[in-house]
Motif scaffolding. Structure first.
Motif, PDB file in Angstrom:
ATOM      1  N   ALA A 107       0.831  -1.210   0.000  1.00 16.56           N
ATOM      2  CA  ALA A 107       0.000   0.000   0.000  1.00 16.56           C
ATOM      3  C   ALA A 107       0.863   1.257   0.000  1.00 16.56           C
ATOM      4  CB  ALA A 107      -0.929  -0.006   1.211  1.00 16.56           C
ATOM      5  N   SER A 108       1.938   1.226   0.767  1.00 11.67           N
ATOM      6  CA  SER A 108       2.853   2.368   0.813  1.00 11.67           C
ATOM      7  C   SER A 108       3.505   2.609  -0.546  1.00 11.67           C
ATOM      8  CB  SER A 108       3.920   2.121   1.881  1.00 11.67           C
ATOM      9  OG  SER A 108       4.856   3.155   1.911  1.00 11.67           O
ATOM     10  N   ILE A 109       3.910   1.538  -1.200  1.00 13.60           N
ATOM     11  CA  ILE A 109       4.498   1.649  -2.536  1.00 13.60           C
ATOM     12  C   ILE A 109       3.469   2.238  -3.505  1.00 13.60           C
ATOM     13  CG2 ILE A 109       5.295   0.298  -4.529  1.00 13.60           C
ATOM     14  CD1 ILE A 109       6.723  -1.535  -2.458  1.00 13.60           C
ATOM     15  N   GLY A 110       2.237   1.759  -3.415  1.00 14.91           N
ATOM     16  CA  GLY A 110       1.173   2.289  -4.267  1.00 14.91           C
ATOM     17  C   GLY A 110       0.940   3.773  -4.040  1.00 14.91           C
ATOM     18  N   GLU A 111       1.000   4.196  -2.792  1.00 19.03           N
ATOM     19  CA  GLU A 111       0.834   5.620  -2.472  1.00 19.03           C
ATOM     20  C   GLU A 111       1.968   6.451  -3.060  1.00 19.03           C
ATOM     21  OE1 GLU A 111       0.441   5.903   1.777  1.00 19.03           O
ATOM     22  OE2 GLU A 111      -1.382   4.679   1.772  1.00 19.03           O
ATOM     23  N   VAL A 112       3.198   5.940  -2.964  1.00 19.66           N
ATOM     24  CA  VAL A 112       4.352   6.654  -3.536  1.00 19.66           C
ATOM     25  C   VAL A 112       4.165   6.811  -5.034  1.00 19.66           C
ATOM     26  CG1 VAL A 112       6.832   6.477  -4.037  1.00 19.66           C
ATOM     27  CG2 VAL A 112       5.998   6.001  -1.737  1.00 19.66           C
ATOM     28  N   GLU A 113       3.813   5.714  -5.686  1.00 15.32           N
ATOM     29  CA  GLU A 113       3.651   5.780  -7.141  1.00 15.32           C
ATOM     30  C   GLU A 113       2.511   6.718  -7.531  1.00 15.32           C
ATOM     31  OE1 GLU A 113       3.911   3.154 -11.138  1.00 15.32           O
ATOM     32  OE2 GLU A 113       3.950   2.123  -9.216  1.00 15.32           O
ATOM     33  N   SER A 114       1.401   6.667  -6.797  1.00 17.40           N
ATOM     34  CA  SER A 114       0.266   7.563  -7.095  1.00 17.40           C
ATOM     35  C   SER A 114       0.645   9.028  -6.912  1.00 17.40           C
ATOM     36  CB  SER A 114      -0.924   7.239  -6.196  1.00 17.40           C
ATOM     37  OG  SER A 114      -1.464   6.004  -6.543  1.00 17.40           O
ATOM     38  N   SER A 115       1.387   9.317  -5.857  1.00 13.27           N
ATOM     39  CA  SER A 115       1.743  10.713  -5.598  1.00 13.27           C
ATOM     40  C   SER A 115       2.762  11.239  -6.603  1.00 13.27           C
ATOM     41  CB  SER A 115       2.259  10.898  -4.171  1.00 13.27           C
ATOM     42  OG  SER A 115       3.529  10.300  -4.012  1.00 13.27           O
ATOM     43  N   ILE A 116       3.634  10.378  -7.080  1.00 20.61           N
ATOM     44  CA  ILE A 116       4.654  10.805  -8.047  1.00 20.61           C
ATOM     45  C   ILE A 116       4.098  10.762  -9.465  1.00 20.61           C
ATOM     46  CG2 ILE A 116       6.896  10.186  -9.050  1.00 20.61           C
ATOM     47  CD1 ILE A 116       7.773   9.381  -6.226  1.00 20.61           C
ATOM     48  N   GLY A 117       3.306   9.747  -9.761  1.00 22.10           N
ATOM     49  CA  GLY A 117       2.663   9.660 -11.061  1.00 22.10           C
ATOM     50  C   GLY A 117       3.503   9.055 -12.169  1.00 22.10           C
ATOM     51  N   ASP A 118       4.706   8.624 -11.849  1.00 22.60           N
ATOM     52  CA  ASP A 118       5.595   8.041 -12.848  1.00 22.60           C
ATOM     53  C   ASP A 118       6.262   6.816 -12.227  1.00 22.60           C
ATOM     54  OD1 ASP A 118       7.348   8.210 -15.361  1.00 22.60           O
ATOM     55  OD2 ASP A 118       8.843   8.317 -13.749  1.00 22.60           O
ATOM     56  N   HIS A 119       6.116   5.666 -12.875  1.00 21.14           N
ATOM     57  CA  HIS A 119       6.629   4.416 -12.307  1.00 21.14           C
ATOM     58  C   HIS A 119       8.143   4.468 -12.077  1.00 21.14           C
ATOM     59  CE1 HIS A 119       6.572   0.199 -11.266  1.00 21.14           C
ATOM     60  NE2 HIS A 119       7.535  -0.023 -12.140  1.00 21.14           N
ATOM     61  N   HIS A 120       8.881   4.903 -13.066  1.00 25.02           N
ATOM     62  CA  HIS A 120      10.341   4.946 -12.939  1.00 25.02           C
ATOM     63  C   HIS A 120      10.767   5.886 -11.805  1.00 25.02           C
ATOM     64  CE1 HIS A 120      14.552   4.808 -14.065  1.00 25.02           C
ATOM     65  NE2 HIS A 120      14.566   6.130 -14.045  1.00 25.02           N
ATOM     66  N   ALA A 121      10.172   7.063 -11.733  1.00 24.09           N
ATOM     67  CA  ALA A 121      10.514   8.010 -10.666  1.00 24.09           C
ATOM     68  C   ALA A 121      10.110   7.452  -9.302  1.00 24.09           C
ATOM     69  CB  ALA A 121       9.837   9.354 -10.920  1.00 24.09           C
ATOM     70  N   ALA A 122       9.001   6.722  -9.249  1.00 26.54           N
ATOM     71  CA  ALA A 122       8.574   6.107  -7.986  1.00 26.54           C
ATOM     72  C   ALA A 122       9.565   5.028  -7.559  1.00 26.54           C
ATOM     73  CB  ALA A 122       7.176   5.528  -8.134  1.00 26.54           C
ATOM     74  N   GLN A 123      10.076   4.254  -8.512  1.00 24.88           N
ATOM     75  CA  GLN A 123      11.093   3.255  -8.188  1.00 24.88           C
ATOM     76  C   GLN A 123      12.332   3.925  -7.596  1.00 24.88           C
ATOM     77  OE1 GLN A 123      11.481   1.486 -12.101  1.00 24.88           O
ATOM     78  NE2 GLN A 123      10.510  -0.408 -11.408  1.00 24.88           N
ATOM     79  N   GLN A 124      12.776   4.993  -8.218  1.00 27.12           N
ATOM     80  CA  GLN A 124      13.947   5.726  -7.733  1.00 27.12           C
ATOM     81  C   GLN A 124      13.720   6.240  -6.305  1.00 27.12           C
ATOM     82  OE1 GLN A 124      16.927   6.726  -9.618  1.00 27.12           O
ATOM     83  NE2 GLN A 124      16.308   5.101 -10.996  1.00 27.12           N
ATOM     84  N   ALA A 125      12.548   6.817  -6.079  1.00 26.71           N
ATOM     85  CA  ALA A 125      12.212   7.348  -4.752  1.00 26.71           C
ATOM     86  C   ALA A 125      12.163   6.220  -3.719  1.00 26.71           C
ATOM     87  CB  ALA A 125      10.883   8.095  -4.797  1.00 26.71           C
ATOM     88  N   TYR A 126      11.593   5.093  -4.110  1.00 24.81           N
ATOM     89  CA  TYR A 126      11.498   3.963  -3.202  1.00 24.81           C
ATOM     90  C   TYR A 126      12.889   3.455  -2.830  1.00 24.81           C
ATOM     91  CZ  TYR A 126      10.352  -0.523  -1.172  1.00 24.81           C
ATOM     92  OH  TYR A 126      10.262  -1.597  -0.311  1.00 24.81           O
ATOM     93  N   ILE A 127      13.759   3.321  -3.803  1.00 18.41           N
ATOM     94  CA  ILE A 127      15.119   2.848  -3.526  1.00 18.41           C
ATOM     95  C   ILE A 127      15.826   3.801  -2.569  1.00 18.41           C
ATOM     96  CG2 ILE A 127      17.408   2.518  -4.575  1.00 18.41           C
ATOM     97  CD1 ILE A 127      15.856   1.362  -7.050  1.00 18.41           C
ATOM     98  N   ARG A 128      15.700   5.100  -2.806  1.00 22.40           N
ATOM     99  CA  ARG A 128      16.334   6.078  -1.905  1.00 22.40           C
ATOM    100  C   ARG A 128      15.772   5.966  -0.485  1.00 22.40           C
ATOM    101  NH1 ARG A 128      15.981   9.065  -6.594  1.00 22.40           N
ATOM    102  NH2 ARG A 128      14.051  10.084  -5.929  1.00 22.40           N
ATOM    103  N   GLU A 129      14.466   5.832  -0.366  1.00 18.29           N
ATOM    104  CA  GLU A 129      13.846   5.717   0.963  1.00 18.29           C
ATOM    105  C   GLU A 129      14.230   4.399   1.638  1.00 18.29           C
ATOM    106  OE1 GLU A 129      11.916   6.301   4.432  1.00 18.29           O
ATOM    107  OE2 GLU A 129      12.346   7.810   2.919  1.00 18.29           O
ATOM    108  N   TYR A 130      14.250   3.329   0.848  1.00 15.25           N
ATOM    109  CA  TYR A 130      14.603   2.019   1.396  1.00 15.25           C
ATOM    110  C   TYR A 130      16.013   2.051   1.973  1.00 15.25           C
ATOM    111  CZ  TYR A 130      14.601  -3.026   1.916  1.00 15.25           C
ATOM    112  OH  TYR A 130      14.627  -4.292   2.444  1.00 15.25           O
ATOM    113  N   LEU A 131      16.925   2.695   1.260  1.00 14.15           N
ATOM    114  CA  LEU A 131      18.322   2.743   1.697  1.00 14.15           C
ATOM    115  C   LEU A 131      18.615   4.035   2.461  1.00 14.15           C
ATOM    116  CD1 LEU A 131      19.959   1.200  -1.483  1.00 14.15           C
ATOM    117  CD2 LEU A 131      19.552   0.102   0.740  1.00 14.15           C
ATOM    118  N   SER A 132      17.706   4.414   3.325  1.00 15.78           N
ATOM    119  CA  SER A 132      17.880   5.612   4.137  1.00 15.78           C
ATOM    120  C   SER A 132      18.241   5.232   5.573  1.00 15.78           C
ATOM    121  CB  SER A 132      16.594   6.437   4.151  1.00 15.78           C
ATOM    122  OG  SER A 132      15.574   5.752   4.872  1.00 15.78           O
ATOM    123  N   ALA A 133      18.843   6.166   6.266  1.00 16.79           N
ATOM    124  CA  ALA A 133      19.161   5.953   7.678  1.00 16.79           C
ATOM    125  C   ALA A 133      17.884   5.741   8.487  1.00 16.79           C
ATOM    126  CB  ALA A 133      19.961   7.135   8.213  1.00 16.79           C
TER     127      ALA A 133
END
Length: 185
Positions: free
Chosen positions: A72-98
């Motif tokens: 659900a969180s991933i879906g929210e990120v993708e919906s808010s960004i509106g672009d699958h590739h950009a959502a993947q990038q954002a997810y990777i950055r968040e996943y590998l965050s402190a």
């Protein structure tokens, strides 16, 4: 003591599953007792067995809940960004965050539970973990990068960063793996 209504019982069950999902990810399945979970939601240990057959049944449901929440969180990120590739990038950055490294109770169920499930997981919990990993891998898949490789790289990097807590390596792993994965896309 009066019995609770069906509505209250359902709410208590949901709260128990949510608390278990958080506690199992924070401390590990073997380091969380039924009493710990029930205390976290302000209920008695005796009430547990009216809701669940066993701790294993709770582990399975809590694991499923954690993966459903992650999806659900991933879906929210993708919906808010509106672009699958950009959502993947954002997810990777968040996943590998402190923040993700330092707060496993709210984070990825795979990175938090994979060792426990490998050692003592039931067939149902193993199946739930496999489905969660496969779902994330499909979402991470791109023309340039295999989603399963990306997902497993994320899991491994997070595990190493958590294990190296308090050392320079903990931050280096997050930064370097994040840069490598986002540049590769």
């Amino acid at each position: 003591m009066p019995r609770v209504s069906r509505t209250q019982a359902a709410q208590n069950r949901e709260l128990t599953i949510q608390a278990a999902a958080r506690l199992f990810r924070e401390r590990g399945i073997d380091h969380v007792s039924v009493q710990d979970v029930m205390a976290a939601v302000g209920l008695t240990h005796g009430g547990f067995y009216r809701q669940f057959k066993s701790k294993d049944a709770l582990v399975s449901e809590a694991t499923r809940y954690a993966y459903t929440s992650m999806a659900a969180s991933i879906g929210e990120v993708e919906s808010s960004i509106g672009d699958h590739h950009a959502a993947q990038q954002a997810y990777i950055r968040e996943y590998l965050s402190a923040a993700h490294r330092d707060h496993p109770g709210q984070g990825c169920p795979t990175a938090a539970l994979v060792q426990d499930v490998a050692r003592t997981g039931t067939a149902d919990t193993r199946h739930t973990l496999a489905e969660g990993v496969e779902s994330l891998a499909r979402w991470l898949d791109s023309g340039d990068q295999d989603g399963l490789v990306t997902a497993c790289t994320l899991f491994g990097a997070l595990l190493v960063a958590r294990a190296a807590e308090g050392t320079p390596l903990a931050d280096q792993v997050l930064e370097r793996v994040g840069a490598a994965l986002t540049q590769a896309r």
